[in-house]
Design a protein around this motif. Structure first.
Motif, PDB file in Angstrom:
ATOM      1  N   TYR A  48       0.830  -1.210   0.000  1.00  0.00           N
ATOM      2  CA  TYR A  48       0.000   0.000   0.000  1.00  0.00           C
ATOM      3  C   TYR A  48       0.859   1.254   0.000  1.00  0.00           C
ATOM      4  O   TYR A  48       0.631   2.175  -0.787  1.00  0.00           O
ATOM      5  CB  TYR A  48      -0.930  -0.004   1.216  1.00  0.00           C
ATOM      6  CG  TYR A  48      -1.683   1.291   1.381  1.00  0.00           C
ATOM      7  CD1 TYR A  48      -2.762   1.595   0.561  1.00  0.00           C
ATOM      8  CD2 TYR A  48      -1.295   2.209   2.341  1.00  0.00           C
ATOM      9  CE1 TYR A  48      -3.441   2.781   0.704  1.00  0.00           C
ATOM     10  CE2 TYR A  48      -1.970   3.395   2.492  1.00  0.00           C
ATOM     11  CZ  TYR A  48      -3.038   3.688   1.672  1.00  0.00           C
ATOM     12  OH  TYR A  48      -3.708   4.869   1.813  1.00  0.00           O
ATOM     13  N   PHE A  49       1.868   1.309   0.882  1.00  0.00           N
ATOM     14  CA  PHE A  49       2.681   2.516   0.969  1.00  0.00           C
ATOM     15  C   PHE A  49       3.557   2.711  -0.261  1.00  0.00           C
ATOM     16  O   PHE A  49       3.791   3.845  -0.682  1.00  0.00           O
ATOM     17  CB  PHE A  49       3.513   2.505   2.247  1.00  0.00           C
ATOM     18  CG  PHE A  49       2.688   2.778   3.472  1.00  0.00           C
ATOM     19  CD1 PHE A  49       1.972   3.954   3.601  1.00  0.00           C
ATOM     20  CD2 PHE A  49       2.606   1.835   4.479  1.00  0.00           C
ATOM     21  CE1 PHE A  49       1.200   4.201   4.717  1.00  0.00           C
ATOM     22  CE2 PHE A  49       1.843   2.068   5.605  1.00  0.00           C
ATOM     23  CZ  PHE A  49       1.136   3.260   5.726  1.00  0.00           C
ATOM     24  N   VAL A  50       4.040   1.641  -0.869  1.00  0.00           N
ATOM     25  CA  VAL A  50       4.818   1.779  -2.104  1.00  0.00           C
ATOM     26  C   VAL A  50       3.914   2.274  -3.233  1.00  0.00           C
ATOM     27  O   VAL A  50       4.299   3.165  -4.004  1.00  0.00           O
ATOM     28  CB  VAL A  50       5.504   0.448  -2.482  1.00  0.00           C
ATOM     29  CG1 VAL A  50       6.052   0.487  -3.898  1.00  0.00           C
ATOM     30  CG2 VAL A  50       6.597   0.134  -1.487  1.00  0.00           C
ATOM     31  N   ASP A  51       2.703   1.741  -3.327  1.00  0.00           N
ATOM     32  CA  ASP A  51       1.769   2.216  -4.351  1.00  0.00           C
ATOM     33  C   ASP A  51       1.368   3.662  -4.112  1.00  0.00           C
ATOM     34  O   ASP A  51       1.237   4.440  -5.053  1.00  0.00           O
ATOM     35  CB  ASP A  51       0.511   1.339  -4.375  1.00  0.00           C
ATOM     36  CG  ASP A  51       0.707   0.063  -5.156  1.00  0.00           C
ATOM     37  OD1 ASP A  51       1.726  -0.067  -5.840  1.00  0.00           O
ATOM     38  OD2 ASP A  51      -0.177  -0.812  -5.069  1.00  0.00           O
ATOM     39  N   LYS A  52       1.184   4.014  -2.856  1.00  0.00           N
ATOM     40  CA  LYS A  52       0.795   5.384  -2.531  1.00  0.00           C
ATOM     41  C   LYS A  52       1.920   6.359  -2.883  1.00  0.00           C
ATOM     42  O   LYS A  52       1.664   7.443  -3.403  1.00  0.00           O
ATOM     43  CB  LYS A  52       0.461   5.474  -1.048  1.00  0.00           C
ATOM     44  CG  LYS A  52      -0.104   6.784  -0.618  1.00  0.00           C
ATOM     45  CD  LYS A  52      -0.493   6.733   0.846  1.00  0.00           C
ATOM     46  CE  LYS A  52      -1.053   8.057   1.291  1.00  0.00           C
ATOM     47  NZ  LYS A  52      -1.401   8.048   2.709  1.00  0.00           N
ATOM     48  N   ARG A  53       3.162   5.957  -2.606  1.00  0.00           N
ATOM     49  CA  ARG A  53       4.309   6.822  -2.891  1.00  0.00           C
ATOM     50  C   ARG A  53       4.499   7.012  -4.389  1.00  0.00           C
ATOM     51  O   ARG A  53       4.894   8.078  -4.845  1.00  0.00           O
ATOM     52  CB  ARG A  53       5.564   6.224  -2.281  1.00  0.00           C
ATOM     53  CG  ARG A  53       6.761   7.123  -2.388  1.00  0.00           C
ATOM     54  CD  ARG A  53       7.930   6.636  -1.580  1.00  0.00           C
ATOM     55  NE  ARG A  53       7.911   5.204  -1.377  1.00  0.00           N
ATOM     56  CZ  ARG A  53       8.934   4.398  -1.587  1.00  0.00           C
ATOM     57  NH1 ARG A  53      10.075   4.889  -2.002  1.00  0.00           N
ATOM     58  NH2 ARG A  53       8.851   3.107  -1.369  1.00  0.00           N
ATOM     59  N   THR A  54       4.227   5.979  -5.185  1.00  0.00           N
ATOM     60  CA  THR A  54       4.418   6.084  -6.629  1.00  0.00           C
ATOM     61  C   THR A  54       3.199   6.666  -7.337  1.00  0.00           C
ATOM     62  O   THR A  54       3.214   6.817  -8.548  1.00  0.00           O
ATOM     63  CB  THR A  54       4.750   4.710  -7.244  1.00  0.00           C
ATOM     64  OG1 THR A  54       3.690   3.803  -6.955  1.00  0.00           O
ATOM     65  CG2 THR A  54       6.052   4.179  -6.704  1.00  0.00           C
ATOM     66  N   GLY A  55       2.150   6.968  -6.606  1.00  0.00           N
ATOM     67  CA  GLY A  55       0.976   7.596  -7.205  1.00  0.00           C
ATOM     68  C   GLY A  55       0.011   6.637  -7.848  1.00  0.00           C
ATOM     69  O   GLY A  55      -0.809   7.034  -8.668  1.00  0.00           O
ATOM     70  N   ALA A  56       0.065   5.374  -7.502  1.00  0.00           N
ATOM     71  CA  ALA A  56      -0.834   4.390  -8.096  1.00  0.00           C
ATOM     72  C   ALA A  56      -2.252   4.517  -7.560  1.00  0.00           C
ATOM     73  O   ALA A  56      -3.181   3.971  -8.128  1.00  0.00           O
ATOM     74  CB  ALA A  56      -0.319   2.978  -7.852  1.00  0.00           C
TER      75      ALA A  56
END
Length: 73
Positions: A54-62
């Motif tokens: 979740y946090f990786v997707d949130k950081r990359t704007g997904a």
């Protein structure tokens, strides 16, 4: 599917495949048989892996506003 999403396979394999190899009573971990302790660990690991994804997707704007299903344009 993004490469980070393959991390979600770790808990699934840990719950579905590992019990065939780990089905034993000894050793006891925190007073639980080994298999029960393993499944409890997989429960916690699932939450950690999903939070990481979740946090990786949130950081990359997904998780942009227009990418969500049913979002107003």
């Amino acid at each position: 599917m993004r490469p980070i999403h393959t991390l979600a396979l770790i808990p699934v394999l840990g719950v579905l495949v590992a019990p065939f190899f780990l089905n034993r009573i000894d050793p006891f971990i925190l007073g639980m048989p080994f298999l029960l302790a393993w499944l409890s660990l997989m429960l916690v690991l699932t939450s950690i892996v999903m939070a990481c994804i979740y946090f990786v997707d949130k950081r990359t704007g997904a998780h942009g506003q227009n990418d969500m299903e049913g979002a107003q344009k």
